[in-house]
Design a protein around this motif. Structure first.
Motif, PDB file in Angstrom:
ATOM      1  N   ARG A 131       0.850  -1.188   0.000  1.00 64.66           N
ATOM      2  CA  ARG A 131       0.000   0.000   0.000  1.00 64.66           C
ATOM      3  C   ARG A 131       0.890   1.243   0.000  1.00 64.66           C
ATOM      4  NH1 ARG A 131      -5.324  -0.063   1.072  1.00 64.66           N
ATOM      5  NH2 ARG A 131      -5.242   1.869   2.252  1.00 64.66           N
ATOM      6  N   ALA A 132       0.312   2.323  -0.479  1.00 70.47           N
ATOM      7  CA  ALA A 132       1.047   3.588  -0.495  1.00 70.47           C
ATOM      8  C   ALA A 132       0.050   4.725  -0.304  1.00 70.47           C
ATOM      9  CB  ALA A 132       1.800   3.736  -1.811  1.00 70.47           C
ATOM     10  N   GLU A 133       0.593   5.909  -0.078  1.00 69.35           N
ATOM     11  CA  GLU A 133      -0.225   7.093   0.160  1.00 69.35           C
ATOM     12  C   GLU A 133       0.448   8.297  -0.492  1.00 69.35           C
ATOM     13  OE1 GLU A 133      -0.533   9.369   4.160  1.00 69.35           O
ATOM     14  OE2 GLU A 133      -2.123   7.862   4.174  1.00 69.35           O
ATOM     15  N   ALA A 134      -0.369   9.213  -0.975  1.00 77.49           N
ATOM     16  CA  ALA A 134       0.169  10.448  -1.551  1.00 77.49           C
ATOM     17  C   ALA A 134      -0.772  11.602  -1.230  1.00 77.49           C
ATOM     18  CB  ALA A 134       0.325  10.309  -3.067  1.00 77.49           C
ATOM     19  N   VAL A 135      -0.203  12.802  -1.133  1.00 72.14           N
ATOM     20  CA  VAL A 135      -1.008  14.012  -0.971  1.00 72.14           C
ATOM     21  C   VAL A 135      -0.735  14.856  -2.204  1.00 72.14           C
ATOM     22  CG1 VAL A 135      -1.440  16.079   0.394  1.00 72.14           C
ATOM     23  CG2 VAL A 135      -0.888  13.919   1.545  1.00 72.14           C
ATOM     24  N   VAL A 136      -1.817  15.185  -2.919  1.00 74.55           N
ATOM     25  CA  VAL A 136      -1.683  15.980  -4.140  1.00 74.55           C
ATOM     26  C   VAL A 136      -2.604  17.196  -4.063  1.00 74.55           C
ATOM     27  CG1 VAL A 136      -1.076  14.020  -5.612  1.00 74.55           C
ATOM     28  CG2 VAL A 136      -3.464  14.672  -5.372  1.00 74.55           C
ATOM     29  N   SER A 137      -2.267  18.199  -4.835  1.00 78.11           N
ATOM     30  CA  SER A 137      -3.171  19.347  -4.934  1.00 78.11           C
ATOM     31  C   SER A 137      -3.378  19.678  -6.403  1.00 78.11           C
ATOM     32  CB  SER A 137      -2.621  20.545  -4.155  1.00 78.11           C
ATOM     33  OG  SER A 137      -1.432  21.001  -4.731  1.00 78.11           O
ATOM     34  N   VAL A 138      -4.622  20.113  -6.699  1.00 79.14           N
ATOM     35  CA  VAL A 138      -4.978  20.491  -8.063  1.00 79.14           C
ATOM     36  C   VAL A 138      -5.799  21.784  -8.009  1.00 79.14           C
ATOM     37  CG1 VAL A 138      -4.993  18.121  -8.969  1.00 79.14           C
ATOM     38  CG2 VAL A 138      -7.102  19.099  -8.055  1.00 79.14           C
ATOM     39  N   ASP A 139      -5.910  22.424  -9.148  1.00 77.81           N
ATOM     40  CA  ASP A 139      -6.781  23.603  -9.240  1.00 77.81           C
ATOM     41  C   ASP A 139      -8.223  23.139  -9.091  1.00 77.81           C
ATOM     42  OD1 ASP A 139      -4.608  25.299  -9.642  1.00 77.81           O
ATOM     43  OD2 ASP A 139      -4.643  24.989 -11.824  1.00 77.81           O
ATOM     44  N   PHE A 140      -9.092  24.060  -8.654  1.00 76.80           N
ATOM     45  CA  PHE A 140     -10.498  23.723  -8.409  1.00 76.80           C
ATOM     46  C   PHE A 140     -11.199  23.101  -9.622  1.00 76.80           C
ATOM     47  CE2 PHE A 140      -9.744  26.816  -4.987  1.00 76.80           C
ATOM     48  CZ  PHE A 140     -10.194  26.059  -3.912  1.00 76.80           C
ATOM     49  N   GLU A 141     -10.807  23.522 -10.815  1.00 80.07           N
ATOM     50  CA  GLU A 141     -11.470  22.999 -12.021  1.00 80.07           C
ATOM     51  C   GLU A 141     -11.266  21.486 -12.184  1.00 80.07           C
ATOM     52  OE1 GLU A 141      -9.188  24.045 -15.854  1.00 80.07           O
ATOM     53  OE2 GLU A 141      -8.330  25.424 -14.356  1.00 80.07           O
ATOM     54  N   TYR A 142     -10.257  20.912 -11.494  1.00 81.48           N
ATOM     55  CA  TYR A 142      -9.979  19.475 -11.628  1.00 81.48           C
ATOM     56  C   TYR A 142     -10.508  18.637 -10.463  1.00 81.48           C
ATOM     57  CZ  TYR A 142      -6.852  21.054 -15.320  1.00 81.48           C
ATOM     58  OH  TYR A 142      -6.339  21.641 -16.457  1.00 81.48           O
ATOM     59  N   ASP A 143     -11.306  19.245  -9.599  1.00 82.91           N
ATOM     60  CA  ASP A 143     -11.852  18.553  -8.420  1.00 82.91           C
ATOM     61  C   ASP A 143     -12.598  17.273  -8.798  1.00 82.91           C
ATOM     62  OD1 ASP A 143     -12.752  17.889  -5.877  1.00 82.91           O
ATOM     63  OD2 ASP A 143     -14.353  19.383  -5.857  1.00 82.91           O
ATOM     64  N   SER A 144     -13.547  17.358  -9.719  1.00 81.44           N
ATOM     65  CA  SER A 144     -14.343  16.170 -10.074  1.00 81.44           C
ATOM     66  C   SER A 144     -13.483  15.132 -10.798  1.00 81.44           C
ATOM     67  CB  SER A 144     -15.570  16.551 -10.902  1.00 81.44           C
ATOM     68  OG  SER A 144     -15.170  17.181 -12.090  1.00 81.44           O
ATOM     69  N   LEU A 145     -12.517  15.568 -11.613  1.00 79.68           N
ATOM     70  CA  LEU A 145     -11.606  14.645 -12.296  1.00 79.68           C
ATOM     71  C   LEU A 145     -10.790  13.857 -11.273  1.00 79.68           C
ATOM     72  CD1 LEU A 145     -10.093  13.655 -14.903  1.00 79.68           C
ATOM     73  CD2 LEU A 145      -8.482  15.533 -14.468  1.00 79.68           C
ATOM     74  N   LEU A 146     -10.250  14.556 -10.290  1.00 78.08           N
ATOM     75  CA  LEU A 146      -9.454  13.940  -9.224  1.00 78.08           C
ATOM     76  C   LEU A 146     -10.254  12.830  -8.526  1.00 78.08           C
ATOM     77  CD1 LEU A 146      -6.909  15.024  -7.016  1.00 78.08           C
ATOM     78  CD2 LEU A 146      -9.007  15.275  -5.756  1.00 78.08           C
ATOM     79  N   ARG A 147     -11.497  13.150  -8.163  1.00 82.15           N
ATOM     80  CA  ARG A 147     -12.364  12.195  -7.463  1.00 82.15           C
ATOM     81  C   ARG A 147     -12.726  11.000  -8.349  1.00 82.15           C
ATOM     82  NH1 ARG A 147     -15.028  14.347  -2.891  1.00 82.15           N
ATOM     83  NH2 ARG A 147     -14.489  16.505  -2.489  1.00 82.15           N
ATOM     84  N   ARG A 148     -13.094  11.299  -9.606  1.00 80.30           N
ATOM     85  CA  ARG A 148     -13.503  10.224 -10.521  1.00 80.30           C
ATOM     86  C   ARG A 148     -12.347   9.251 -10.766  1.00 80.30           C
ATOM     87  NH1 ARG A 148     -12.816   9.605 -15.761  1.00 80.30           N
ATOM     88  NH2 ARG A 148     -12.356  11.789 -16.200  1.00 80.30           N
ATOM     89  N   LEU A 149     -11.151   9.762 -11.033  1.00 81.58           N
ATOM     90  CA  LEU A 149     -10.000   8.893 -11.289  1.00 81.58           C
ATOM     91  C   LEU A 149      -9.661   8.034 -10.063  1.00 81.58           C
ATOM     92  CD1 LEU A 149      -7.629  11.264 -13.324  1.00 81.58           C
ATOM     93  CD2 LEU A 149      -9.026   9.373 -14.198  1.00 81.58           C
ATOM     94  N   ALA A 150      -9.774   8.636  -8.875  1.00 79.15           N
ATOM     95  CA  ALA A 150      -9.496   7.884  -7.640  1.00 79.15           C
ATOM     96  C   ALA A 150     -10.521   6.769  -7.456  1.00 79.15           C
ATOM     97  CB  ALA A 150      -9.497   8.814  -6.432  1.00 79.15           C
TER      98      ALA A 150
END
Length: 198
Positions: A131-150
């Motif tokens: 297992r692994a963990e990461a903390v990433v940040s994106v611009d607000f416009e990519y919020d739904s993309l980030l969630r969907r890909l995860a």
């Protein structure tokens, strides 16, 4: 490289070799302290036993004891069996009741190896996925993309909103690595990796 495995359930067997009784057991443990507690409970369960030998392997750490048997004749052969099977997160114990006939060093090595090999021959195995963990940040416009890909990658995600969208993502190490690459590509390189344990 072979995958790392652990046991689905504890396995045990009993052997009699030249009048000595050997009770071999292999079970899963999460850390060395848990393993030592199990060894102590085994000593209490078998107060008349001549030896309670053990070998445990957790995340590359090893603890073992020949418990009075000649050095290298009990714990090391048991550990060799565990390593040969590519196991981790396991405790192997052998309780020996001496039967009056000495086995010699070679005989002891064979007996302790067999007392662990036999139950493992009947065991069910489970692959340990790192297992692994990461903390990433994106611009607000990519919020739904980030969630969907995860979600599609089967990863756990915890999102916070600061000056950008910050997400702590964890799960299978390979899936997380692929997710990071996909996110970077689809955000045109604007996703920022804050920290990771890959």
């Amino acid at each position: 490289m072979s995958s790392i495995k652990t046991l689905a359930a504890p396995v045990e067997c009993e052997l009699e070799i030249k009048k000595s009784r050997f009770i071999g057991r292999v079970e899963t443990i999460s850390d060395l302290d848990e393993g030592m507690a199990l060894v102590e409970s085994l000593r209490k369960l078998h107060p008349e036993a001549t030896h309670v030998c053990f070998s445990m392997l957790v995340a590359g750490q090893v603890r073992q004891s020949d418990d009075g048997e000649p050095s290298g004749t009990a714990a090391k052969p048991m550990l060799n069996v565990l390593q040969h099977k590519h196991l981790d997160g396991v405790l192997a114990t052998v309780v020996r009741y001496f039967g009056g006939v000495k086995l010699g060093a070679g005989g002891l090595v064979r007996a302790y190896s067999q007392a662990i090999s036999e139950p493992l021959g009947r065991a069910e195995y489970v692959e340990i996925k790192p297992r692994a963990e990461a903390v990433v940040s994106v611009d607000f416009e990519y919020d739904s993309l980030l969630r969907r890909l995860a979600r599609e990658a089967g990863l756990e995600i915890d999102v916070h909103y600061l000056d950008r969208v910050s997400a702590r993502v964890s799960g299978d190490a390979v899936a997380l690595q692929n997710w990071l690459e996909m996110l970077t590509e689809q955000t045109r390189g604007t996703a920022t990796l804050e920290q990771d344990s890959l």
